[in-house]
Write a protein that holds these residues in place. Sequence first.
Motif, PDB file in Angstrom:
ATOM      1  N   LYS A  81     -23.573  48.955  22.630  1.00 51.91           N
ATOM      2  CA  LYS A  81     -22.198  48.829  22.156  1.00 51.91           C
ATOM      3  C   LYS A  81     -21.935  47.432  21.586  1.00 51.91           C
ATOM      4  O   LYS A  81     -21.188  47.286  20.614  1.00 51.91           O
ATOM      5  N   VAL A  82     -22.540  46.427  22.198  1.00 44.91           N
ATOM      6  CA  VAL A  82     -22.370  45.066  21.668  1.00 44.91           C
ATOM      7  C   VAL A  82     -22.925  45.007  20.243  1.00 44.91           C
ATOM      8  O   VAL A  82     -22.298  44.444  19.333  1.00 44.91           O
ATOM      9  N   LYS A  83     -24.090  45.613  20.038  1.00 43.31           N
ATOM     10  CA  LYS A  83     -24.679  45.616  18.684  1.00 43.31           C
ATOM     11  C   LYS A  83     -23.736  46.309  17.692  1.00 43.31           C
ATOM     12  O   LYS A  83     -23.547  45.844  16.564  1.00 43.31           O
ATOM     13  N   ALA A  89     -16.750  51.168  16.633  1.00 40.86           N
ATOM     14  CA  ALA A  89     -16.288  49.784  16.489  1.00 40.86           C
ATOM     15  C   ALA A  89     -15.602  49.561  15.144  1.00 40.86           C
ATOM     16  O   ALA A  89     -14.598  48.847  15.053  1.00 40.86           O
ATOM     17  N   GLU A  90     -16.150  50.196  14.119  1.00 32.70           N
ATOM     18  CA  GLU A  90     -15.569  50.065  12.776  1.00 32.70           C
ATOM     19  C   GLU A  90     -14.126  50.575  12.746  1.00 32.70           C
ATOM     20  O   GLU A  90     -13.272  50.027  12.031  1.00 32.70           O
ATOM     21  N   ASP A 149     -16.624  54.432  36.015  1.00 27.46           N
ATOM     22  CA  ASP A 149     -16.044  55.745  35.679  1.00 27.46           C
ATOM     23  C   ASP A 149     -16.903  56.530  34.686  1.00 27.46           C
ATOM     24  O   ASP A 149     -16.825  57.749  34.618  1.00 27.46           O
ATOM     25  N   HIS A 150     -17.667  55.801  33.859  1.00 26.79           N
ATOM     26  CA  HIS A 150     -18.432  56.463  32.794  1.00 26.79           C
ATOM     27  C   HIS A 150     -19.925  56.181  32.899  1.00 26.79           C
ATOM     28  O   HIS A 150     -20.651  56.363  31.921  1.00 26.79           O
ATOM     29  N   ASN A 151     -20.325  55.677  34.056  1.00 24.70           N
ATOM     30  CA  ASN A 151     -21.762  55.440  34.320  1.00 24.70           C
ATOM     31  C   ASN A 151     -22.424  54.582  33.245  1.00 24.70           C
ATOM     32  O   ASN A 151     -23.580  54.816  32.888  1.00 24.70           O
ATOM     33  N   GLU A 152     -21.710  53.626  32.702  1.00 23.95           N
ATOM     34  CA  GLU A 152     -22.308  52.783  31.657  1.00 23.95           C
ATOM     35  C   GLU A 152     -23.334  51.843  32.270  1.00 23.95           C
ATOM     36  O   GLU A 152     -23.049  51.134  33.232  1.00 23.95           O
ATOM     37  N   THR A 153     -24.515  51.835  31.673  1.00 26.13           N
ATOM     38  CA  THR A 153     -25.589  50.943  32.121  1.00 26.13           C
ATOM     39  C   THR A 153     -25.590  49.676  31.262  1.00 26.13           C
ATOM     40  O   THR A 153     -24.921  49.611  30.222  1.00 26.13           O
ATOM     41  N   ASP A 154     -26.382  48.695  31.681  1.00 24.32           N
ATOM     42  CA  ASP A 154     -26.525  47.491  30.857  1.00 24.32           C
ATOM     43  C   ASP A 154     -27.048  47.848  29.465  1.00 24.32           C
ATOM     44  O   ASP A 154     -26.617  47.268  28.471  1.00 24.32           O
ATOM     45  N   ALA A 155     -27.976  48.804  29.400  1.00 22.69           N
ATOM     46  CA  ALA A 155     -28.519  49.203  28.092  1.00 22.69           C
ATOM     47  C   ALA A 155     -27.428  49.826  27.221  1.00 22.69           C
ATOM     48  O   ALA A 155     -27.366  49.577  26.002  1.00 22.69           O
ATOM     49  N   ASP A 156     -26.557  50.630  27.827  1.00 18.99           N
ATOM     50  CA  ASP A 156     -25.426  51.203  27.073  1.00 18.99           C
ATOM     51  C   ASP A 156     -24.546  50.087  26.529  1.00 18.99           C
ATOM     52  O   ASP A 156     -24.104  50.121  25.371  1.00 18.99           O
ATOM     53  N   VAL A 157     -24.269  49.100  27.400  1.00 14.65           N
ATOM     54  CA  VAL A 157     -23.388  48.004  26.984  1.00 14.65           C
ATOM     55  C   VAL A 157     -24.033  47.232  25.838  1.00 14.65           C
ATOM     56  O   VAL A 157     -23.377  46.895  24.842  1.00 14.65           O
ATOM     57  N   GLN A 158     -25.318  46.982  25.957  1.00 12.75           N
ATOM     58  CA  GLN A 158     -26.004  46.244  24.881  1.00 12.75           C
ATOM     59  C   GLN A 158     -25.920  46.994  23.549  1.00 12.75           C
ATOM     60  O   GLN A 158     -25.689  46.390  22.498  1.00 12.75           O
ATOM     61  N   HIS A 194     -17.864  53.119  20.897  1.00 15.98           N
ATOM     62  CA  HIS A 194     -19.108  53.888  20.969  1.00 15.98           C
ATOM     63  C   HIS A 194     -20.235  53.060  20.356  1.00 15.98           C
ATOM     64  O   HIS A 194     -19.984  52.171  19.544  1.00 15.98           O
ATOM     65  N   ALA A 195     -21.458  53.360  20.755  1.00 16.70           N
ATOM     66  CA  ALA A 195     -22.602  52.623  20.212  1.00 16.70           C
ATOM     67  C   ALA A 195     -22.931  53.053  18.781  1.00 16.70           C
ATOM     68  O   ALA A 195     -23.553  52.294  18.036  1.00 16.70           O
ATOM     69  N   ASN A 196     -22.509  54.262  18.410  1.00 17.37           N
ATOM     70  CA  ASN A 196     -22.821  54.751  17.061  1.00 17.37           C
ATOM     71  C   ASN A 196     -21.696  54.430  16.098  1.00 17.37           C
ATOM     72  O   ASN A 196     -20.535  54.289  16.500  1.00 17.37           O
ATOM     73  N   ALA A 197     -22.031  54.373  14.834  1.00 13.14           N
ATOM     74  CA  ALA A 197     -21.048  54.015  13.817  1.00 13.14           C
ATOM     75  C   ALA A 197     -20.153  55.183  13.435  1.00 13.14           C
ATOM     76  O   ALA A 197     -19.043  54.991  12.924  1.00 13.14           O
ATOM     77  N   MET A 198     -20.628  56.406  13.649  1.00 12.31           N
ATOM     78  CA  MET A 198     -19.834  57.610  13.331  1.00 12.31           C
ATOM     79  C   MET A 198     -20.537  58.815  13.919  1.00 12.31           C
ATOM     80  O   MET A 198     -21.647  58.676  14.447  1.00 12.31           O
ATOM     81  N   GLY A 199     -19.893  59.959  13.845  1.00  7.47           N
ATOM     82  CA  GLY A 199     -20.601  61.164  14.227  1.00  7.47           C
ATOM     83  C   GLY A 199     -19.845  62.060  15.185  1.00  7.47           C
ATOM     84  O   GLY A 199     -18.649  61.891  15.413  1.00  7.47           O
ATOM     85  N   ALA A 200     -20.575  63.011  15.759  1.00  5.48           N
ATOM     86  CA  ALA A 200     -19.988  64.050  16.598  1.00  5.48           C
ATOM     87  C   ALA A 200     -19.862  63.543  18.032  1.00  5.48           C
ATOM     88  O   ALA A 200     -20.714  63.823  18.879  1.00  5.48           O
ATOM     89  N   HIS A 201     -18.831  62.771  18.281  1.00  7.34           N
ATOM     90  CA  HIS A 201     -18.601  62.190  19.612  1.00  7.34           C
ATOM     91  C   HIS A 201     -17.116  62.331  19.946  1.00  7.34           C
ATOM     92  O   HIS A 201     -16.337  61.375  19.842  1.00  7.34           O
ATOM     93  N   THR A 202     -16.724  63.531  20.309  1.00  5.52           N
ATOM     94  CA  THR A 202     -15.322  63.858  20.505  1.00  5.52           C
ATOM     95  C   THR A 202     -14.665  62.906  21.499  1.00  5.52           C
ATOM     96  O   THR A 202     -15.167  62.704  22.599  1.00  5.52           O
TER      97      THR A 202
END
Length: 248
Positions: free
Chosen positions: A110-112, A78-79, A99-108, A65-73
């Motif tokens: 997640k890379v961060k 990454a941690e 399958d999950h409609n990930e865009t380049d911005a989403d991928v970026q 996930h792009a976020n470090a923690m939180g409400a994302h069932t």
Amino acid sequence: MPRKLAAGNWKMNGTSAELDQARALMAACPTAGVDILICPPATLLSRLSDLVRGSTIATGGQDCHANAMGAHTGDLAAEMLADAGAGYVILGHSERRADHNETDADVQAKVKAALNAGLIAIVCVGETEAQRDAGQTLAVIGTQLAGSLPNGMTDDRLVVAYEPVWAIGTGKVPTLPQIGEVHDFMRAQLLARFGNTANAMRLLYGGSVKSSNAAEIFAVPNVDGALVGGASLKAADFKGIIDALEAA
Ligand code: PEP
């Protein structure tokens, strides 16, 4: 020269019994002249990491996930992958993009997140068959690279995998000149954006790599290894690819 990498993507395959394949691969590769990676389903990551610790095999996640923690069932930070023993994470695989409609911005994003957790990101790019037929391959790859990679990437934190969507799991493989054209293009794009560090970034080819076609693919300039799906599930098959990479 970048250190070569043989990366296995087990996708949504494998329960406890398949850890035997990792045991067999570990036994078959007591030493290795290339980096070896297995990205199992998340349910096996911790056990696999414990199993291969200290061996020639590293482990990775297949997404984060792009976020470090939180409400994302159902998602994984990454941690959490790093905590489970992963050193790498595959991001922007075409199956995630589709399958999950990930865009380049989403991928970026997640890379961060992966970099913040200390992981090496394996960022996947690749054209569909329709895009190749329309002569759009390099334009598609250029757009995906530009959009999926944050600024400031360095060779120790980024691996790029060229995976033509039409070659994944199909048995179809681009010609060697087609692979070479894309890999040369990617190297040039990365050099233009990131400078000299891009000379050492690993550029993997992925899409129906097998022990029978690996050697000729690894002889293509700017191919520094492979991202392997189906042929990474059996230790003997993956070992054949690793041997070809070591010999290249
Ligand atoms: C993949 O999905 O990353 C892949 C390359 O699959 P396969 O080797 O099975 O074509």
